[in-house]
Scaffold this motif. Structure first.
Motif, PDB file in Angstrom:
ATOM      1  N   ARG A   1       0.831  -1.206   0.000  1.00 48.80           N
ATOM      2  CA  ARG A   1       0.000   0.000   0.000  1.00 48.80           C
ATOM      3  C   ARG A   1       0.867   1.258   0.000  1.00 48.80           C
ATOM      4  O   ARG A   1       0.582   2.231  -0.711  1.00 48.80           O
ATOM      5  CB  ARG A   1      -0.913  -0.016   1.225  1.00 48.80           C
ATOM      6  CG  ARG A   1      -1.860   1.169   1.319  1.00 48.80           C
ATOM      7  CD  ARG A   1      -2.774   1.031   2.520  1.00 48.80           C
ATOM      8  NE  ARG A   1      -2.049   1.117   3.788  1.00 48.80           N
ATOM      9  CZ  ARG A   1      -2.570   0.811   4.965  1.00 48.80           C
ATOM     10  NH1 ARG A   1      -3.816   0.370   5.049  1.00 48.80           N
ATOM     11  NH2 ARG A   1      -1.841   0.913   6.068  1.00 48.80           N
ATOM     12  N   PHE A   2       1.931   1.234   0.795  1.00 46.18           N
ATOM     13  CA  PHE A   2       2.854   2.373   0.828  1.00 46.18           C
ATOM     14  C   PHE A   2       3.473   2.601  -0.546  1.00 46.18           C
ATOM     15  O   PHE A   2       3.503   3.728  -1.055  1.00 46.18           O
ATOM     16  CB  PHE A   2       3.949   2.126   1.862  1.00 46.18           C
ATOM     17  CG  PHE A   2       5.127   3.046   1.741  1.00 46.18           C
ATOM     18  CD1 PHE A   2       5.067   4.339   2.245  1.00 46.18           C
ATOM     19  CD2 PHE A   2       6.289   2.628   1.114  1.00 46.18           C
ATOM     20  CE1 PHE A   2       6.154   5.205   2.119  1.00 46.18           C
ATOM     21  CE2 PHE A   2       7.382   3.479   0.990  1.00 46.18           C
ATOM     22  CZ  PHE A   2       7.307   4.771   1.491  1.00 46.18           C
ATOM     23  N   TYR A   3       3.977   1.522  -1.170  1.00 44.74           N
ATOM     24  CA  TYR A   3       4.627   1.679  -2.470  1.00 44.74           C
ATOM     25  C   TYR A   3       3.636   2.067  -3.561  1.00 44.74           C
ATOM     26  O   TYR A   3       3.994   2.804  -4.493  1.00 44.74           O
ATOM     27  CB  TYR A   3       5.385   0.407  -2.841  1.00 44.74           C
ATOM     28  CG  TYR A   3       6.767   0.343  -2.228  1.00 44.74           C
ATOM     29  CD1 TYR A   3       7.835   1.017  -2.814  1.00 44.74           C
ATOM     30  CD2 TYR A   3       7.014  -0.366  -1.070  1.00 44.74           C
ATOM     31  CE1 TYR A   3       9.108   0.981  -2.258  1.00 44.74           C
ATOM     32  CE2 TYR A   3       8.275  -0.415  -0.493  1.00 44.74           C
ATOM     33  CZ  TYR A   3       9.320   0.262  -1.097  1.00 44.74           C
ATOM     34  OH  TYR A   3      10.581   0.217  -0.539  1.00 44.74           O
ATOM     35  N   ASP A   4       2.408   1.593  -3.466  1.00 43.76           N
ATOM     36  CA  ASP A   4       1.397   2.025  -4.428  1.00 43.76           C
ATOM     37  C   ASP A   4       1.253   3.544  -4.402  1.00 43.76           C
ATOM     38  O   ASP A   4       1.124   4.198  -5.446  1.00 43.76           O
ATOM     39  CB  ASP A   4       0.042   1.392  -4.112  1.00 43.76           C
ATOM     40  CG  ASP A   4      -0.059  -0.057  -4.555  1.00 43.76           C
ATOM     41  OD1 ASP A   4       0.851  -0.528  -5.281  1.00 43.76           O
ATOM     42  OD2 ASP A   4      -1.041  -0.724  -4.179  1.00 43.76           O
ATOM     43  N   ALA A   5       1.258   4.114  -3.201  1.00 42.35           N
ATOM     44  CA  ALA A   5       1.116   5.558  -3.059  1.00 42.35           C
ATOM     45  C   ALA A   5       2.350   6.302  -3.547  1.00 42.35           C
ATOM     46  O   ALA A   5       2.251   7.431  -4.043  1.00 42.35           O
ATOM     47  CB  ALA A   5       0.825   5.916  -1.607  1.00 42.35           C
ATOM     48  N   GLN A   6       3.521   5.663  -3.408  1.00 45.31           N
ATOM     49  CA  GLN A   6       4.777   6.339  -3.770  1.00 45.31           C
ATOM     50  C   GLN A   6       5.073   6.252  -5.263  1.00 45.31           C
ATOM     51  O   GLN A   6       5.506   7.249  -5.869  1.00 45.31           O
ATOM     52  CB  GLN A   6       5.936   5.715  -2.983  1.00 45.31           C
ATOM     53  CG  GLN A   6       5.866   5.932  -1.485  1.00 45.31           C
ATOM     54  CD  GLN A   6       6.001   7.376  -1.082  1.00 45.31           C
ATOM     55  OE1 GLN A   6       6.866   8.082  -1.587  1.00 45.31           O
ATOM     56  NE2 GLN A   6       5.137   7.830  -0.186  1.00 45.31           N
ATOM     57  N   ILE A   7       4.875   5.078  -5.855  1.00 44.10           N
ATOM     58  CA  ILE A   7       5.328   4.877  -7.239  1.00 44.10           C
ATOM     59  C   ILE A   7       4.232   4.356  -8.155  1.00 44.10           C
ATOM     60  O   ILE A   7       4.476   4.141  -9.348  1.00 44.10           O
ATOM     61  CB  ILE A   7       6.552   3.929  -7.293  1.00 44.10           C
ATOM     62  CG1 ILE A   7       6.193   2.525  -6.787  1.00 44.10           C
ATOM     63  CG2 ILE A   7       7.718   4.518  -6.495  1.00 44.10           C
ATOM     64  CD1 ILE A   7       7.339   1.516  -6.922  1.00 44.10           C
ATOM     65  N   GLY A   8       3.034   4.147  -7.617  1.00 42.51           N
ATOM     66  CA  GLY A   8       1.931   3.646  -8.423  1.00 42.51           C
ATOM     67  C   GLY A   8       1.874   2.126  -8.422  1.00 42.51           C
ATOM     68  O   GLY A   8       2.911   1.458  -8.308  1.00 42.51           O
TER      69      GLY A   8
END
Length: 206
Positions: free
Chosen positions: A21-28
Motif C-alpha cells: 500500500r505504501f509503495y502504491d502511493a509512492q510509485i503507483g
C-alpha cells in the motif's frame, strides 16, 4: 484451561503493516508490482526480522538493483510510513487487559532497528509485561523454537496462553504446541473473543 496471559502479535494487530500500500502511493501500483516481482523485499525483511542489520540489509539490496535503488531504500528511509497507522481499538484492548491485571506479552517478527524505531513512534509497544521480538531472539515465527522460548521464559503453560496473530501459519504453529489462539481479522472480533473468555467486560472491550 484458564487463560492466564494474552500474547499479541504487533504487525496488523496493533499497528498496520502494508508495504504494498505504501509503495502504491509512492510509485503507483504498476511500478510497485514490477518492483516486488523483481526484488525480494519481503525476503530481505525476514532476514532483518532474524536479526540482520536493518540499514545494511536494505542498502546492500539496493546496490544489487541499481534500477530500483531509490525505491528499495525507502524500506529504510520511510519505514515509519509503511508501519502505520496504529490500530487504536487494539491498543485500548491491551491496556484494558493490563488494567484488569492480565499479563500481556508481545510475540512478533520484528527487526532490532525497526522495533526500536516503532517503540518511539507507538508508546503502546513499550507497555508489554514482556516482549519476545524475533530480531533479538534471532528466530522467527512460525519456527517452533520461538514458541518454545516464550514458554520457557514467560512463566505460563502453553494452554494458559491466548495468542492473537494475523497470519494463519503462526497461529497453527502455536496451536500445535497447545496454545489457545485467535486469528486476528479485526479488533472487533478480537474484542469479542476477549469478552467471551471473560477477560474483559463488553464495556471494557469497546
Amino acid at each position: 484451561m484458564a487463560i492466564k496471559a494474552v500474547v499479541f502479535d504487533i504487525g496488523n494487530v496493533l499497528i498496520e503493516w502494508h508495504p504494498e500500500r505504501f509503495y502504491d502511493a509512492q510509485i503507483g501500483p504498476n511500478r510497485r508490482r514490477a518492483l516486488f516481482a523483481e526484488v525480494d523485499l519481503h525476503g530481505m525483511n525476514l532476514n532483518v526480522d532474524r536479526g540482520h542489520d536493518w540499514r545494511n540489509s536494505v542498502y546492500e539490496l539496493a546496490e544489487k538493483h541499481p534500477e530500483w535503488q531509490d525505491e528499495i531504500r525507502l524500506w529504510h528511509d520511510s519505514w515509519l510510513q509503511m508501519a502505520a497507522p496504529e490500530i487504536p481499538h487494539s491498543t485500548r484492548l491491551l491496556r484494558a487487559l493490563k488494567a484488569n491485571g492480565t499479563p500481556v506479552f508481545a510475540l512478533s517478527n520484528f527487526g532490532i532497528g525497526t522495533f526500536e524505531l516503532a517503540c518511539k513512534a507507538y508508546p503502546v509497544l513499550t507497555e508489554f509485561d514482556r516482549s519476545f521480538v524475533s530480531g533479538y531472539m534471532q528466530v522467527i515465527k512460525p519456527d517452533a523454537e520461538i514458541y518454545a522460548r516464550v514458554e520457557a521464559d514467560c512463566g505460563h503453560q502453553p494452554a494458559n496462553l491466548l495468542f492473537a496473530d494475523d497470519r494463519p501459519e503462526n497461529i497453527k504453529a502455536a496451536a500445535v504446541r497447545g496454545w489457545q489462539t485467535h486469528l486476528f481479522t479485526s479488533p472487533l472480533d478480537w474484542a469479542e473473543r476477549l469478552v467471551s473468555e471473560a477477560l474483559l467486560t463488553k464495556e471494557q472491550a469497546t
